[in-house]
Design a protein around this motif. Structure first.
Motif, PDB file in Angstrom:
ATOM      1  N   ASN A   1      51.272  49.860  44.489  1.00  0.00           N
ATOM      2  CA  ASN A   1      50.351  49.821  43.356  1.00  0.00           C
ATOM      3  C   ASN A   1      49.267  48.750  43.510  1.00  0.00           C
ATOM      4  OD1 ASN A   1      52.530  47.854  42.935  1.00  0.00           O
ATOM      5  ND2 ASN A   1      51.554  47.442  40.976  1.00  0.00           N
ATOM      6  N   MET A   2      49.384  47.922  44.554  1.00  0.00           N
ATOM      7  CA  MET A   2      48.448  46.811  44.694  1.00  0.00           C
ATOM      8  C   MET A   2      47.017  47.218  45.074  1.00  0.00           C
ATOM      9  SD  MET A   2      50.049  44.348  43.536  1.00  0.00           S
ATOM     10  CE  MET A   2      48.861  43.045  43.844  1.00  0.00           C
ATOM     11  N   PRO A   3      46.781  48.317  45.822  1.00  0.00           N
ATOM     12  CA  PRO A   3      45.377  48.694  46.030  1.00  0.00           C
ATOM     13  C   PRO A   3      44.640  48.885  44.710  1.00  0.00           C
ATOM     14  CG  PRO A   3      46.768  49.885  47.564  1.00  0.00           C
ATOM     15  CD  PRO A   3      47.701  49.160  46.629  1.00  0.00           C
ATOM     16  N   ALA A   4      45.235  49.621  43.781  1.00  0.00           N
ATOM     17  CA  ALA A   4      44.593  49.836  42.483  1.00  0.00           C
ATOM     18  C   ALA A   4      44.394  48.519  41.743  1.00  0.00           C
ATOM     19  CB  ALA A   4      45.415  50.804  41.641  1.00  0.00           C
ATOM     20  N   CYS A   5      45.381  47.624  41.832  1.00  0.00           N
ATOM     21  CA  CYS A   5      45.273  46.334  41.145  1.00  0.00           C
ATOM     22  C   CYS A   5      44.110  45.510  41.686  1.00  0.00           C
ATOM     23  CB  CYS A   5      46.573  45.553  41.291  1.00  0.00           C
ATOM     24  SG  CYS A   5      47.984  46.287  40.446  1.00  0.00           S
ATOM     25  N   HIS A   6      44.024  45.380  43.002  1.00  0.00           N
ATOM     26  CA  HIS A   6      42.949  44.588  43.596  1.00  0.00           C
ATOM     27  C   HIS A   6      41.582  45.202  43.331  1.00  0.00           C
ATOM     28  CE1 HIS A   6      45.341  41.578  45.658  1.00  0.00           C
ATOM     29  NE2 HIS A   6      46.123  42.520  46.166  1.00  0.00           N
ATOM     30  N   ILE A   7      41.496  46.523  43.441  1.00  0.00           N
ATOM     31  CA  ILE A   7      40.217  47.190  43.185  1.00  0.00           C
ATOM     32  C   ILE A   7      39.766  46.943  41.747  1.00  0.00           C
ATOM     33  CG2 ILE A   7      39.060  49.429  43.027  1.00  0.00           C
ATOM     34  CD1 ILE A   7      41.020  50.354  45.301  1.00  0.00           C
ATOM     35  N   ALA A   8      40.702  47.056  40.802  1.00  0.00           N
ATOM     36  CA  ALA A   8      40.367  46.831  39.395  1.00  0.00           C
ATOM     37  C   ALA A   8      39.859  45.403  39.173  1.00  0.00           C
ATOM     38  CB  ALA A   8      41.579  47.111  38.516  1.00  0.00           C
ATOM     39  N   ILE A   9      40.488  44.434  39.837  1.00  0.00           N
ATOM     40  CA  ILE A   9      40.061  43.033  39.696  1.00  0.00           C
ATOM     41  C   ILE A   9      38.689  42.830  40.320  1.00  0.00           C
ATOM     42  CG2 ILE A   9      40.553  40.663  40.412  1.00  0.00           C
ATOM     43  CD1 ILE A   9      43.569  41.444  40.233  1.00  0.00           C
ATOM     44  N   PHE A  10      38.498  43.343  41.542  1.00  0.00           N
ATOM     45  CA  PHE A  10      37.232  43.143  42.249  1.00  0.00           C
ATOM     46  C   PHE A  10      36.050  43.746  41.485  1.00  0.00           C
ATOM     47  CE2 PHE A  10      39.493  43.056  46.658  1.00  0.00           C
ATOM     48  CZ  PHE A  10      39.995  41.795  46.357  1.00  0.00           C
ATOM     49  N   LEU A  11      36.266  44.928  40.878  1.00  0.00           N
ATOM     50  CA  LEU A  11      35.181  45.632  40.200  1.00  0.00           C
ATOM     51  C   LEU A  11      35.186  45.420  38.687  1.00  0.00           C
ATOM     52  CD1 LEU A  11      35.227  49.013  42.177  1.00  0.00           C
ATOM     53  CD2 LEU A  11      33.635  47.109  42.429  1.00  0.00           C
ATOM     54  N   ASP A  12      36.144  44.612  38.214  1.00  0.00           N
ATOM     55  CA  ASP A  12      36.277  44.368  36.775  1.00  0.00           C
ATOM     56  C   ASP A  12      36.400  45.687  36.013  1.00  0.00           C
ATOM     57  OD1 ASP A  12      36.476  42.957  34.395  1.00  0.00           O
ATOM     58  OD2 ASP A  12      34.295  42.793  34.128  1.00  0.00           O
ATOM     59  N   ALA A  13      37.241  46.565  36.538  1.00  0.00           N
ATOM     60  CA  ALA A  13      37.475  47.863  35.900  1.00  0.00           C
ATOM     61  C   ALA A  13      38.573  47.707  34.846  1.00  0.00           C
ATOM     62  CB  ALA A  13      37.889  48.887  36.950  1.00  0.00           C
TER      63      ALA A  13
ATOM     64  N   ALA B   1      38.573  47.609  50.446  1.00  0.00           N
ATOM     65  CA  ALA B   1      37.237  47.604  51.049  1.00  0.00           C
ATOM     66  C   ALA B   1      36.550  48.956  50.876  1.00  0.00           C
ATOM     67  CB  ALA B   1      37.344  47.249  52.530  1.00  0.00           C
ATOM     68  N   SER B   2      37.314  50.048  50.978  1.00  0.00           N
ATOM     69  CA  SER B   2      36.709  51.374  50.819  1.00  0.00           C
ATOM     70  C   SER B   2      36.197  51.579  49.401  1.00  0.00           C
ATOM     71  CB  SER B   2      37.716  52.471  51.195  1.00  0.00           C
ATOM     72  OG  SER B   2      38.710  52.655  50.197  1.00  0.00           O
ATOM     73  N   ALA B   3      36.892  51.021  48.407  1.00  0.00           N
ATOM     74  CA  ALA B   3      36.446  51.148  47.021  1.00  0.00           C
ATOM     75  C   ALA B   3      35.143  50.391  46.789  1.00  0.00           C
ATOM     76  CB  ALA B   3      37.525  50.640  46.072  1.00  0.00           C
ATOM     77  N   LEU B   4      35.053  49.174  47.356  1.00  0.00           N
ATOM     78  CA  LEU B   4      33.807  48.408  47.238  1.00  0.00           C
ATOM     79  C   LEU B   4      32.658  49.141  47.928  1.00  0.00           C
ATOM     80  CD1 LEU B   4      35.207  44.819  47.946  1.00  0.00           C
ATOM     81  CD2 LEU B   4      34.626  45.804  45.726  1.00  0.00           C
ATOM     82  N   MET B   5      32.946  49.749  49.066  1.00  0.00           N
ATOM     83  CA  MET B   5      31.926  50.504  49.784  1.00  0.00           C
ATOM     84  C   MET B   5      31.472  51.712  48.967  1.00  0.00           C
ATOM     85  SD  MET B   5      32.166  52.291  53.555  1.00  0.00           S
ATOM     86  CE  MET B   5      32.225  50.744  54.463  1.00  0.00           C
TER      87      MET B   5
END
Length: 428
Positions: free
Chosen positions: A158-170, A82-86
């Motif tokens: 490692n899952m925060p980075a994984c989810h953030i990458a998926i959510f933002l299509d990084a 959530a912090s990454a999306l913010m």
């Protein structure tokens, strides 16, 4: 260039609330509401109280695919994502206008613990008089089948980075770091190097962590010096104070958007800071004992050297500031070794006094606090340092934010096992 920040802190969610509470002296340390019990003294700590089951879906993970992923996220992963999306939104980035192959993720996290209820069914199936005799030979055939098949995915660091990458299509470089309090600065440092060598235009970096978790809090109570007084939990974390007693457990997450300078300027981004230099060190002696003071000295000197900045040019230090007798003194001695005579004059702040110690989650929160303050022309102050310890000999910012026109901040974090990291940033 730092162009966006997203913070989930006991002292506030989002940059505006976070800064308002820091500037007004409102602590986020209080009795914990979301856990029925913990090993934190008086069940009090730094809890992100506005982040709960209702608000996660409604306010922070709004897209359908994001909400579906919640079932494989523990609380730390949810906050980090959530912090990454913010932060992405705060940076004013347009997902339709960026090259997703040139955006990467570098994120710090704790080793994550599952709560006892996740393991209890399988353990009881393999136990005789549950809780007394465990039959290991029954685990593979009986106990394992009682486990939720998605269990492991909820607690991998490692899952925060994984989810953030998926959510933002990084689709650019991606990495995860697990170095407790030192994690955020290390992730920021690696992200900045990736951009400098041309590996990405945008990096989403930061960290998430907790020490108020049911199991993690027990580890903290066994391993660390925790404050048990005064009665008011908000007054317990007292970095560099003569009467400090120990640290206060907390939780939190914070993400920072780093951009290549030309990329940021081309889209007219708001600039919050520039990374000038970074440093890290891990020091053990020959008897396998950690030497955190030496690691802190090494990391500060490396950051200053890489930036080409003299100690006297630093506007303030955002210290690790645990609030324990030994750690604060060790950090103060390290600062005095690097800064010499200037150590008694350079302003020092310690924001764990507002939030408690969230382990991996602390460093990015603290840097964000300094950058938000510098945007207002002030240095955030340290809460509860009523009587600065003369043995530490530091110039602690107290009582209210301190006006400054020097925008250079040195952010320091260290661990009890001899790891340290530092990031030197010039606020804008």
């Amino acid at each position: 260039m730092i162009t966006g920040m997203g913070v989930f802190s006991p002292a506030g969610i989002g940059c505006d609330e976070f800064w308002n509470n820091l500037s007004s002296g409102k602590s986020g340390v209080k009795p914990i509401q979301l856990l029925e019990a913990s090993a934190c003294p008086d069940n009090a700590g730094g809890e992100v109280s506005g982040f709960n089951a209702e608000t996660i879906k409604k306010l922070y993970l709004k897209e359908k695919e994001q909400r579906k992923s919640i079932k494989v996220m523990c609380r730390e992963i949810q906050m980090g994502s959530a912090s990454a999306l913010m932060a992405f939104d705060h940076a004013g980035l347009d997902a339709a206008q960026i090259d997703h192959a040139r955006m990467g993720i570098d994120f710090g996290a704790n080793l994550m613990n599952s709560p006892p209820e996740d393991l209890s069914s399988g353990c009881f199936e393999c136990s005789e008089n549950p809780g007394h005799v465990f039959h290991y030979e029954k685990w593979g055939g009986i106990g394992l089948g009682k486990m939720d098949p998605l269990w492991l995915l909820r607690y991998l660091p490692n899952m925060p980075a994984c989810h953030i990458a998926i959510f933002l299509d990084a689709r650019g470089p991606s990495n995860s770091l697990t170095h407790d309090e030192a994690s955020a600065n290390l992730a920021i440092a690696e992200s900045s190097r990736i951009i400098l060598r041309g590996g990405a235009d945008i990096m989403i970096t930061g960290s998430t962590g907790t020490r108020v978790h049911a199991v993690r809090s027990m580890h903290t109570a066994m391993w660390d010096e925790l404050a048990t007084s005064p009665a008011d939990p908000a007054a317990r974390c007292r970095p560099f104070d003569r009467d400090r007693q120990g640290q206060v457990p907390g939780e939190g997450a914070c993400s920072i958007v780093l951009e290549d300078e030309q990329h940021a300027l081309a889209r007219g981004a708001t600039i919050y800071g520039r990374i000038l230099g970074t440093g890290s060190s891990c020091v053990y002696d020959r008897s396998q004992l950690s030497n955190s003071p030496r690691a802190i000295v090494n990391s500060m000197r490396l950051a200053l050297e890489k930036a080409g900045i003299a100690p006297e040019e630093v506007g303030h230090i955002n210290a690790n500031g645990l609030g324990t007798r030994d750690a604060d003194l060790a950090e103060a001695l390290a600062i005095r070794e690097v800064f010499g005579d200037y150590a008694s004059r350079v302003p020092v702040t310690a924001l764990k006094s507002f939030t408690g110690n969230s382990g991996s989650g602390c460093g990015a929160q603290e840097l964000t606090g300094s950058l938000l303050g510098l945007k207002q022309g002030v240095i955030p102050f340290t809460l509860n340092c009523d009587n600065p310890d003369p043995e530490c000999g530091l110039n602690i910012v107290r009582h209210e934010p301190l006006a400054t026109d020097n925008k250079i901040v040195l952010n320091i974090n260290s661990t009890r096992i001899g790891q340290a990291s530092a990031v030197l940033v010039q606020g804008d």
